[in-house]
Design an enzyme around this catalytic site. Structure first.
Site, PDB file in Angstrom:
ATOM      1  NE  ARG A  89     -51.042  24.094   7.940  1.00  0.00           N
ATOM      2  CZ  ARG A  89     -49.917  23.610   7.398  1.00  0.00           C
ATOM      3  NH1 ARG A  89     -49.232  24.333   6.523  1.00  0.00           N
ATOM      4  NH2 ARG A  89     -49.480  22.408   7.715  1.00  0.00           N
TER       5      ARG A  89
ATOM      6  CD  GLU B 200     -54.544  25.396   1.759  1.00  0.00           C
ATOM      7  OE1 GLU B 200     -54.058  24.255   1.694  1.00  0.00           O
ATOM      8  OE2 GLU B 200     -53.938  26.360   2.240  1.00  0.00           O
TER       9      GLU B 200
ATOM     10  CG  HIS C 271     -50.507  24.004   1.084  1.00  0.00           C
ATOM     11  ND1 HIS C 271     -51.368  23.972   2.153  1.00  0.00           N
ATOM     12  CD2 HIS C 271     -49.270  23.767   1.618  1.00  0.00           C
ATOM     13  CE1 HIS C 271     -50.692  23.715   3.272  1.00  0.00           C
ATOM     14  NE2 HIS C 271     -49.401  23.602   2.964  1.00  0.00           N
TER      15      HIS C 271
HETATM   16  C1  DGY Z   1     -46.507  20.969   6.064  1.00  0.00           C
HETATM   17  O1  DGY Z   1     -45.736  20.003   6.057  1.00  0.00           O
HETATM   18  O2  DGY Z   1     -47.131  21.302   7.064  1.00  0.00           O
HETATM   19  C2  DGY Z   1     -46.616  21.734   4.801  1.00  0.00           C
HETATM   20  O3  DGY Z   1     -47.617  22.685   4.838  1.00  0.00           O
HETATM   21  C3  DGY Z   1     -46.787  20.816   3.636  1.00  0.00           C
HETATM   22  O4  DGY Z   1     -47.980  20.122   3.735  1.00  0.00           O
END
Ligand code: DGY
Length: 324
Positions: free
Chosen positions: A237, A266, A284
């Site tokens: 993240r 984001e 992402h």
């Molecule tokens: C998640 O599943 O957490 C990934 O970052 C994709 O969104």
């Protein structure tokens, strides 16, 4: 009485049809105006929400008086206020496992892409700059045989480590809350403190969930511990990294480069990162393959359906809410 589902993202029209066999389904439609307004209007009717990418806590859910379950089409659940949902008795589910290998593929492609400068040299070639054989100014770094540092050896971290260890002959270091003896045996991985990992690894790969403990885990001090020749890879993240500190480190040559799939904000519309050649910036897409997003959505639909029928969903984040 048929229950109502608000499908706010990541659910295809065919999947909506499947849900409609059992539930009334509301899908916000950009052609009908503001998506957020449609979401808010539908919320009081909804017994279940399914989707991803929307922060949901007290401020957003105070009018959701019928809500029983939020089924997130993601493995990460940092977008949700779990304590608040638990207090309200709202089940939260996620989609672990089905995205592990695809996300590890993407993580490894960031290792390869940042070390071998593939995006930069693709743009260079297409810009017609290839007039003679490339010289040292465009050379990359080797990946095979280099030391891979995994910060957070969970399922995805282990899948990246396997690629490095068995595909690229890379010694593996890892840091985290606890030792993983089975993975140490399988991968020959060595557990160490984060500072030691940062000082020794050629590729520092961040695969930790976002929490109060991991927010800005990598800031100026940690970047300064890394080798000047090393690369930082972030597929976890964005807020795990102090982004302005990373920009400074990349600009000043404190580290060699970075491969990023996630950001403090984001979508990333503008950023000083865009001016830097030694960073690969992806939007992402860790789990964004057709196969994997389908598998995630199907798992999320199973979780949603189970919860709305009073059965225990397979991937319950807050088990204490489920009394069935
Ligand atoms: C998640 O599943 O957490 C990934 O970052 C994709 O969104």
């Amino acid at each position: 009485m048929r229950k109502t589902v608000l499908a706010f993202s990541r659910i295809t029209p065919q999947m909506v049809e499947r849900l409609q066999q059992e539930f009334d389904v509301i899908v916000p439609n950009p052609k009908l105006g503001d998506i957020a307004a449609q979401f808010n209007e539908a919320l009081p009717k909804a017994h279940g929400l399914i989707g991803a990418g929307r922060p949901l806590g007290e401020a957003q859910l105070k009018d959701a008086g019928n809500l029983e379950v939020i089924s997130s089409v993601s493995v990460g659940y940092d977008n949700y206020d779990v304590d608040y949902l638990t207090r309200r008795g709202i089940a939260l589910t996620n989609t672990p496992d089905v995205l592990t290998e695809s996300t590890a593929d993407l993580g490894f492609s960031l290792i390869m892409g940042s070390a071998r400068r593939t995006a930069e040299l693709d743009a260079w070639t297409k810009a017609g700059q290839w007039k003679a054989t490339v010289g040292p100014d465009l050379f990359g770094s080797d990946v095979h045989g280099k030391t891979l540092g995994i910060v957070g050896l969970g399922n995805i971290g282990a899948a990246i480590a396997r690629r490095g260890r068995f595909g690229f002959n890379m010694p593996v270091l890892y840091s985290g809350n606890s030792r993983k003896p089975a993975l140490e045996a399988e991968l020959g991985a060595t557990f160490c403190a984060l500072d030691e990992l940062l000082a020794k690894a050629d590729f520092v790969c961040l695969v930790v969930p976002l929490s109060d403990k991991t927010r800005h885990l990598i800031s100026r001090r940690e970047l300064a511990l890394m080798k000047k020749s090393a690369f930082l890879i972030n597929i976890s993240r964005g807020p795990v990294v102090d982004e302005p500190a990373l920009v400074d480190a990349l600009q000043s040559g404190l580290i060699r480069g970075a491969g990023l799939d996630v950001y403090e904000r984001e979508p990333l519309a503008e950023s000083p990162l865009f001016a830097l050649k030694n960073v690969v910036t992806l939007p992402h897409i860790g789990s964004a393959t057709g196969e994997t997003r389908t598998a995630m959505a199907e798992r999320a639909m199973d979780n949603l359906t189970a919860a709305l029928k009073g059965q225990r969903p397979a991937d319950l984040v807050n088990p204490s809410v489920f009394k069935g």
